[in-house]
Design a protein around this motif. Structure first.
Motif, PDB file in Angstrom:
ATOM      1  N   ALA A  46       0.832  -1.216   0.000  1.00 10.37           N
ATOM      2  CA  ALA A  46       0.000   0.000   0.000  1.00 10.37           C
ATOM      3  C   ALA A  46       0.862   1.259   0.000  1.00 10.37           C
ATOM      4  O   ALA A  46       1.982   1.231   0.480  1.00 10.37           O
ATOM      5  CB  ALA A  46      -0.901   0.001   1.233  1.00 10.37           C
ATOM      6  N   PRO A  47       0.334   2.366  -0.536  1.00 10.55           N
ATOM      7  CA  PRO A  47       1.078   3.625  -0.411  1.00 10.55           C
ATOM      8  C   PRO A  47       1.268   3.910   1.084  1.00 10.55           C
ATOM      9  O   PRO A  47       0.326   3.762   1.864  1.00 10.55           O
ATOM     10  CB  PRO A  47       0.128   4.662  -1.019  1.00 10.55           C
ATOM     11  N   SER A  48       2.476   4.275   1.470  1.00 12.93           N
ATOM     12  CA  SER A  48       2.770   4.443   2.900  1.00 12.93           C
ATOM     13  C   SER A  48       3.517   5.755   3.131  1.00 12.93           C
ATOM     14  O   SER A  48       4.738   5.767   3.191  1.00 12.93           O
ATOM     15  CB  SER A  48       3.621   3.269   3.389  1.00 12.93           C
TER      16      SER A  48
ATOM     17  N   MET B  54      -5.096  -1.661   1.159  1.00  5.94           N
ATOM     18  CA  MET B  54      -5.566  -2.035  -0.184  1.00  5.94           C
ATOM     19  C   MET B  54      -6.748  -2.998  -0.071  1.00  5.94           C
ATOM     20  O   MET B  54      -6.917  -3.666   0.948  1.00  5.94           O
ATOM     21  CB  MET B  54      -4.434  -2.688  -0.977  1.00  5.94           C
ATOM     22  N   PRO B  55      -7.525  -3.107  -1.158  1.00  6.27           N
ATOM     23  CA  PRO B  55      -8.725  -3.958  -1.092  1.00  6.27           C
ATOM     24  C   PRO B  55      -8.429  -5.428  -0.798  1.00  6.27           C
ATOM     25  O   PRO B  55      -9.294  -6.122  -0.268  1.00  6.27           O
ATOM     26  CB  PRO B  55      -9.329  -3.815  -2.484  1.00  6.27           C
ATOM     27  N   ASN B  56      -7.242  -5.924  -1.142  1.00  5.37           N
ATOM     28  CA  ASN B  56      -6.973  -7.341  -0.874  1.00  5.37           C
ATOM     29  C   ASN B  56      -6.198  -7.577   0.412  1.00  5.37           C
ATOM     30  O   ASN B  56      -5.678  -8.663   0.632  1.00  5.37           O
ATOM     31  CB  ASN B  56      -6.265  -8.006  -2.073  1.00  5.37           C
TER      32      ASN B  56
ATOM     33  N   ALA C 171     -15.916  15.242  -6.794  1.00  9.20           N
ATOM     34  CA  ALA C 171     -14.888  14.239  -7.088  1.00  9.20           C
ATOM     35  C   ALA C 171     -15.126  12.954  -6.313  1.00  9.20           C
ATOM     36  O   ALA C 171     -15.694  12.983  -5.212  1.00  9.20           O
ATOM     37  CB  ALA C 171     -13.515  14.798  -6.737  1.00  9.20           C
ATOM     38  N   ASP C 172     -14.700  11.840  -6.874  1.00  9.37           N
ATOM     39  CA  ASP C 172     -14.765  10.565  -6.178  1.00  9.37           C
ATOM     40  C   ASP C 172     -14.152  10.744  -4.784  1.00  9.37           C
ATOM     41  O   ASP C 172     -13.052  11.284  -4.642  1.00  9.37           O
ATOM     42  CB  ASP C 172     -13.962   9.520  -6.964  1.00  9.37           C
ATOM     43  N   ALA C 173     -14.899  10.284  -3.768  1.00  6.56           N
ATOM     44  CA  ALA C 173     -14.502  10.554  -2.387  1.00  6.56           C
ATOM     45  C   ALA C 173     -13.119   9.997  -2.045  1.00  6.56           C
ATOM     46  O   ALA C 173     -12.441  10.514  -1.153  1.00  6.56           O
ATOM     47  CB  ALA C 173     -15.554   9.979  -1.438  1.00  6.56           C
ATOM     48  N   HIS C 174     -12.689   8.941  -2.756  1.00 10.29           N
ATOM     49  CA  HIS C 174     -11.359   8.392  -2.465  1.00 10.29           C
ATOM     50  C   HIS C 174     -10.266   9.446  -2.595  1.00 10.29           C
ATOM     51  O   HIS C 174      -9.271   9.389  -1.891  1.00 10.29           O
ATOM     52  CB  HIS C 174     -11.043   7.232  -3.423  1.00 10.29           C
ATOM     53  N   PHE C 175     -10.455  10.387  -3.542  1.00 16.43           N
ATOM     54  CA  PHE C 175      -9.424  11.411  -3.738  1.00 16.43           C
ATOM     55  C   PHE C 175      -9.266  12.283  -2.500  1.00 16.43           C
ATOM     56  O   PHE C 175      -8.223  12.892  -2.298  1.00 16.43           O
ATOM     57  CB  PHE C 175      -9.733  12.276  -4.967  1.00 16.43           C
ATOM     58  N   SER C 176     -10.306  12.377  -1.664  1.00 18.83           N
ATOM     59  CA  SER C 176     -10.198  13.182  -0.447  1.00 18.83           C
ATOM     60  C   SER C 176      -9.590  12.384   0.694  1.00 18.83           C
ATOM     61  O   SER C 176      -8.846  12.924   1.496  1.00 18.83           O
ATOM     62  CB  SER C 176     -11.582  13.659   0.006  1.00 18.83           C
ATOM     63  N   ILE C 177      -9.901  11.109   0.779  1.00 16.04           N
ATOM     64  CA  ILE C 177      -9.549  10.371   1.998  1.00 16.04           C
ATOM     65  C   ILE C 177      -8.311   9.494   1.842  1.00 16.04           C
ATOM     66  O   ILE C 177      -7.555   9.310   2.789  1.00 16.04           O
ATOM     67  CB  ILE C 177     -10.780   9.550   2.503  1.00 16.04           C
ATOM     68  N   ALA C 178      -8.059   8.952   0.630  1.00 13.51           N
ATOM     69  CA  ALA C 178      -6.975   7.966   0.477  1.00 13.51           C
ATOM     70  C   ALA C 178      -5.963   8.419  -0.572  1.00 13.51           C
ATOM     71  O   ALA C 178      -6.319   9.155  -1.486  1.00 13.51           O
ATOM     72  CB  ALA C 178      -7.570   6.623   0.075  1.00 13.51           C
ATOM     73  N   PRO C 179      -4.701   7.957  -0.444  1.00 17.20           N
ATOM     74  CA  PRO C 179      -3.750   8.244  -1.518  1.00 17.20           C
ATOM     75  C   PRO C 179      -4.302   7.640  -2.812  1.00 17.20           C
ATOM     76  O   PRO C 179      -4.779   6.505  -2.808  1.00 17.20           O
ATOM     77  CB  PRO C 179      -2.480   7.490  -1.089  1.00 17.20           C
TER      78      PRO C 179
ATOM     79  N   PRO D 224      -9.760  -1.709  -8.220  1.00 19.12           N
ATOM     80  CA  PRO D 224      -9.061  -1.727  -6.932  1.00 19.12           C
ATOM     81  C   PRO D 224      -8.096  -0.545  -6.800  1.00 19.12           C
ATOM     82  O   PRO D 224      -7.402  -0.205  -7.755  1.00 19.12           O
ATOM     83  CB  PRO D 224      -8.314  -3.062  -6.951  1.00 19.12           C
ATOM     84  N   ARG D 225      -8.093   0.057  -5.645  1.00 18.59           N
ATOM     85  CA  ARG D 225      -7.298   1.264  -5.397  1.00 18.59           C
ATOM     86  C   ARG D 225      -7.034   1.375  -3.905  1.00 18.59           C
ATOM     87  O   ARG D 225      -7.699   0.711  -3.112  1.00 18.59           O
ATOM     88  CB  ARG D 225      -8.071   2.483  -5.890  1.00 18.59           C
ATOM     89  N   PRO D 226      -6.074   2.212  -3.494  1.00 18.04           N
ATOM     90  CA  PRO D 226      -5.808   2.336  -2.063  1.00 18.04           C
ATOM     91  C   PRO D 226      -7.032   2.841  -1.304  1.00 18.04           C
ATOM     92  O   PRO D 226      -7.844   3.591  -1.853  1.00 18.04           O
ATOM     93  CB  PRO D 226      -4.677   3.371  -2.003  1.00 18.04           C
ATOM     94  N   THR D 227      -7.137   2.429  -0.079  1.00 14.61           N
ATOM     95  CA  THR D 227      -8.256   2.863   0.741  1.00 14.61           C
ATOM     96  C   THR D 227      -7.751   3.122   2.166  1.00 14.61           C
ATOM     97  O   THR D 227      -6.548   3.064   2.396  1.00 14.61           O
ATOM     98  CB  THR D 227      -9.395   1.821   0.678  1.00 14.61           C
ATOM     99  N   MET D 228      -8.658   3.444   3.083  1.00 11.33           N
ATOM    100  CA  MET D 228      -8.251   3.756   4.458  1.00 11.33           C
ATOM    101  C   MET D 228      -9.040   2.914   5.450  1.00 11.33           C
ATOM    102  O   MET D 228     -10.125   2.424   5.128  1.00 11.33           O
ATOM    103  CB  MET D 228      -8.470   5.247   4.748  1.00 11.33           C
ATOM    104  N   PRO D 229      -8.526   2.782   6.685  1.00  9.35           N
ATOM    105  CA  PRO D 229      -9.203   1.912   7.655  1.00  9.35           C
ATOM    106  C   PRO D 229     -10.624   2.344   7.993  1.00  9.35           C
ATOM    107  O   PRO D 229     -11.430   1.511   8.392  1.00  9.35           O
ATOM    108  CB  PRO D 229      -8.316   2.024   8.892  1.00  9.35           C
TER     109      PRO D 229
END
Lengths: 527, 527
Positions: A186-188, A270-272, B179-187, B266-271
């Motif tokens: 994951a991006p870190s 990441m999703p996986n 914008a897609d919310a991922h752009f605000s919360i996750a890399p 699939p893309r980076p996400t947050m907890p």
């Protein structure tokens, strides 16, 4: 390194049964606490009707007294990863941390450790070679039609074997070689993600962020070196050219990550990646009678338990004496897992044991405090049962693990160098016992940790079976690992756009200058 | 904009009951399909014993015939977000996509759209102002001791109110403003994450990556402008200085994201991001008798259903005629949700309806094909029921949504500009009906989508209740949003380390030069 092939015939006598109801799982081995973790998953998978086949080094340290319900394929190798090597490394670390080593000695030790470390990975490489070179074993494995390979990417062997056998791959993981696995998948951002070994939290000063980046570069260089020196060679040999080992490593289907975000600082994922931290924890079972009698005799004071993990079997005698003396001054009872010589001043309240049912003791209503080295398993169990901790970290991630508890107000940390000085040990124990905030905070972490829609072990089982049902989890794997670094980080795009912008600016500037000069000339001409 | 306060007295007559068993939830309103989504969550929360209080604009378009089991606090405002404005915008877009608009007309429309868009956000600002300025309403809200605020950050009002009332905040979200919310919360590496509106997949060429970055910069500038022009002003006014609206926006406790990774790349996400895509989908209920009779009359051919969503109530007549003619040539029966004039050449096999039970029809065993505009809800329902799609996207995310199905082999996309030309519509329908791969692929997506450890709606409910139980989810929120951008991206650290490295190199070079020059001089002297 020479590999023994003598047992090939024996191996072929073992036919790998394919479970009718369940799936067929191949396991690449690991050692130490990594194997303890893997075994918990395997027991649960077996109880759900899956057939488990374990590839096992003939010199394995942990995979011995193992359930006969698994198929064990023992692969003969020459060089073992022995407990002794690890214990000696730890003894050397304790010596250093107590200040007995000079700087040059430390550098010497550092280089020695890294070379030992590469050697350990070479034994894994040797195991892979032994497996793949054994044509009959490979035919057997191919014909067994496994649904998935389970591996721990702390060692790279499972990755290569999964690709060679063309099987979906599920990780039971916390580390990729030496670095936190998140750094691989994951991006870190290093601005708030502390590298293991720094002892920093997710709130860093500028100078801490500088150190963090330097240590990150060192760790990743180490990983690249190990990959290059050991695993890339085997990849080239058995998979042919064009395969990058590090790319294969990232390409696993599911990463069962042995942390959760009650323990770990929140960071991108990441999703996986599936978080299964605390999957080994369960409600306490009743204690054996002699232990139950012992802890009941503590009355309202309750009891303390102490364990410094698998590797620290004994301590320098003055340190052991200091700890024993401190315990003897407490009204609590103490259960201490310790294999060294019995300290001279051991109190009547302290019971030395070779082994203890740690989870059942931590979950006992009378447990008041856990003196621990900070291994992930122990820390997760302390969180699960809400028991405050006095930590004495020895090596690798242990300080950082304990720091996560300390940062949330659930632990106090002592260093090996100061544990036997100025009554530090006794003072720390008394502080954590007497200040109720430690217990309150651990109980809060416990509530957060237990409050999940799916229990961690069930989640792990679900995703392993998901990969078996769907023959992988390609839809959860991002495209990132297929790109060169400059494309991934959009360096090419940024350079192009900056260039284009400069070109437009310069052209505009040039045009304006031309027009202006032309106008001036005309003006001069007219004048 | 002037706000009406006349109904304050009336509002106070409504006392907000506190559910004894369940929690107490405050809802900041949304409109259109966003409200349809929110309402599904609210119904489920109410059925679990929670008390629901909805703040509702007196000019609301969707929050009307609402369950009397909720507490509705109608707040008088002057300017509504009406269905008419939206429908007019869409008609303009259809006109453009059919090629009826010139480039200058398009630019004019683009500017007009953005200004209209800012106006819509201003009406949300007006609603927040009306709520916060109403002292009695605010006292009432404060005394109600809510456990959580539910909001959709497509509009920024809920964020400000949550901070003002000091309440935990849960998002039901896909977009943050535009914008897609991922752009605000996750890399979100732009190298493999396509920006909505580009129509790209997660595998982009170099020139696509350039366009992707340019569009990302435009979208984020738009978002920043809306935040600055509307929400930052209200933040400054009501929360005082020192609060950055965009920081507050990111600081929500849980983001219930209305996608999953069967639909989204699939893309980076947050907890603290929880994926609830398809939470509105459920097994089909029996159809009303007249519809059941109609679809049964299709025999083995089955039926097609067509809906272009909430905003496209009618189509240009030649387009409607072309579609009707194409349908009339098919052996299937057709159910078409259409409010425009009855096309002249409508076949006997086609039933025009004002409304249809879309989920129940898609889940019917005889459904063969879905002609859809590509709204997220419809696409998720098509995935859930495994029905292939012919898509006619109209605006915003619709093309990109459909592209995700097309990319997985489950859909064919037509543009509005070509739908009524060269029998395109008929050809597309026939291709998707006759090539079994479309159905097979959608069925595969359906299996993947349904195979989750927790159903999406249950997951959403769990995390809303989690936030109520623990008064937030601070342990899942990363530190990233608290940092200035240059620290977050380690720009300062990289500059420092590069500087330090250059200094060391230059010093070394200088020293070597000095020594060398000294040696040369000595040599010359000696000679």
């Amino acid at each position: 390194m020479k590999v023994l092939y003598c047992c090939t015939a024996l191996l072929l006598l073992i036919s790998i049964p394919r479970a009718c109801e369940g799936g067929n799982i191949l396991v690449f081995p690991s050692e130490g606490s990594h194997w303890v973790n893997m075994d918990i998953l395997l027991k649960a998978l077996h109880s759900r009707g899956h057939s488990i086949t374990i590839l096992c080094s003939s010199k394995s340290w942990y995979i011995k007294d193992i359930s006969s319900s698994y198929n064990i394929l023992t692969v003969p190798v020459e060089n073992p990863v022995t407990q002794e090597i690890m214990s000696k490394m730890v003894a050397k670390l304790i010596e250093y941390e107590q200040g007995a080593l000079s700087l040059s000695g430390f550098i010497h030790m550092g280089v020695g450790l890294f070379s030992k470390f590469v050697d350990i990975h070479r034994t894994i490489g040797e195991l892979v070679t032994a497996i793949v070179d054994d044509k009959l074993l490979m035919r057997n494995l191919n014909e067994s039609k496994f649904d998935v390979i389970l591996a721990d990417p702390c060692w790279g062997g499972g990755v290569i074997l999964a690709k060679y056998l063309n099987l979906p791959l599920v990780y039971n993981v916390r580390w990729v070689i030496t670095a936190d696995a998140h750094f691989s998948i994951a991006p870190s951002p290093l601005s708030y993600i502390p590298v293991t070994g720094t002892g920093y939290t997710d709130k860093m000063t500028f100078s801490q962020r500088v150190t963090n980046m330097v240590l990150h570069i060192i760790t990743q260089t180490q990983n690249s070196l190990v990959a290059k020196l050991v695993y890339q060679k085997i990849t080239d040999k058995y998979l042919g050219p064009g395969y990058d080992f590090k790319e294969l490593m990232i390409n696993a289907d599911i990463w069962l990550m042995r942390v959760d975000f009650v323990f770990e600082y929140p960071r991108p994922t990441m999703p996986n990646v599936v978080y299964i931290g605390g999957f080994q924890c369960k409600p306490a079972k009743p204690l054996p009678q002699h232990l139950e009698d012992f802890v009941q005799s503590s009355g309202d004071h309750g009891f303390i338990l102490m364990s410094l993990g698998t590797f620290v079997t004994e301590l320098p005698s003055d340190m052991a004496n200091e700890i024993a003396a401190a315990f003897s001054k407490l009204p609590q009872k103490v259960i201490w897992k310790y294999k060294g010589d019995r300290p001279a001043n051991l109190g009547n309240n302290t019971l030395l044991v070779d082994w203890m049912p740690q989870n059942d003791l931590l979950g006992h209503p009378k447990s008041k405090l856990f003196v621990a080295h900070g291994g992930t398993n122990g820390v997760q169990e302390a969180i699960y049962h809400g028991v405050p901790v006095v930590g004495i970290p020895v090596f690798f991630d242990q300080y950082d693990n304990l720091l996560r508890l300390k940062d949330r107000g659930g632990a106090k940390i002592l260093t090996l160098a100061t544990v036997d000085k100025d009554n530090n040990f006794l003072k720390a124990i008394e502080e954590v016992l007497n200040d109720p905030s430690y217990r309150t905070n651990m109980q809060r972490l416990s509530r957060l940790h237990r409050d999940k829609p799916v229990k961690p072990l069930d989640n792990a089982l679900f995703w392993i079976e998901f990969v078996m049902r769907h023959k992988g989890a390609a839809h959860l794997k991002a495209q990132s690992y297929r790109m060169p670094w400059y494309s991934y980080h959009s360096v090419d795009v940024v350079l192009f756009l900056t260039g284009a912008m400069l070109l437009v600016l310069l052209t505009t500037f040039y045009l304006i200058r031309c027009i202006y000069t032309g106008m001036c000339k005309r003006k001069v001409k007219r004048e």
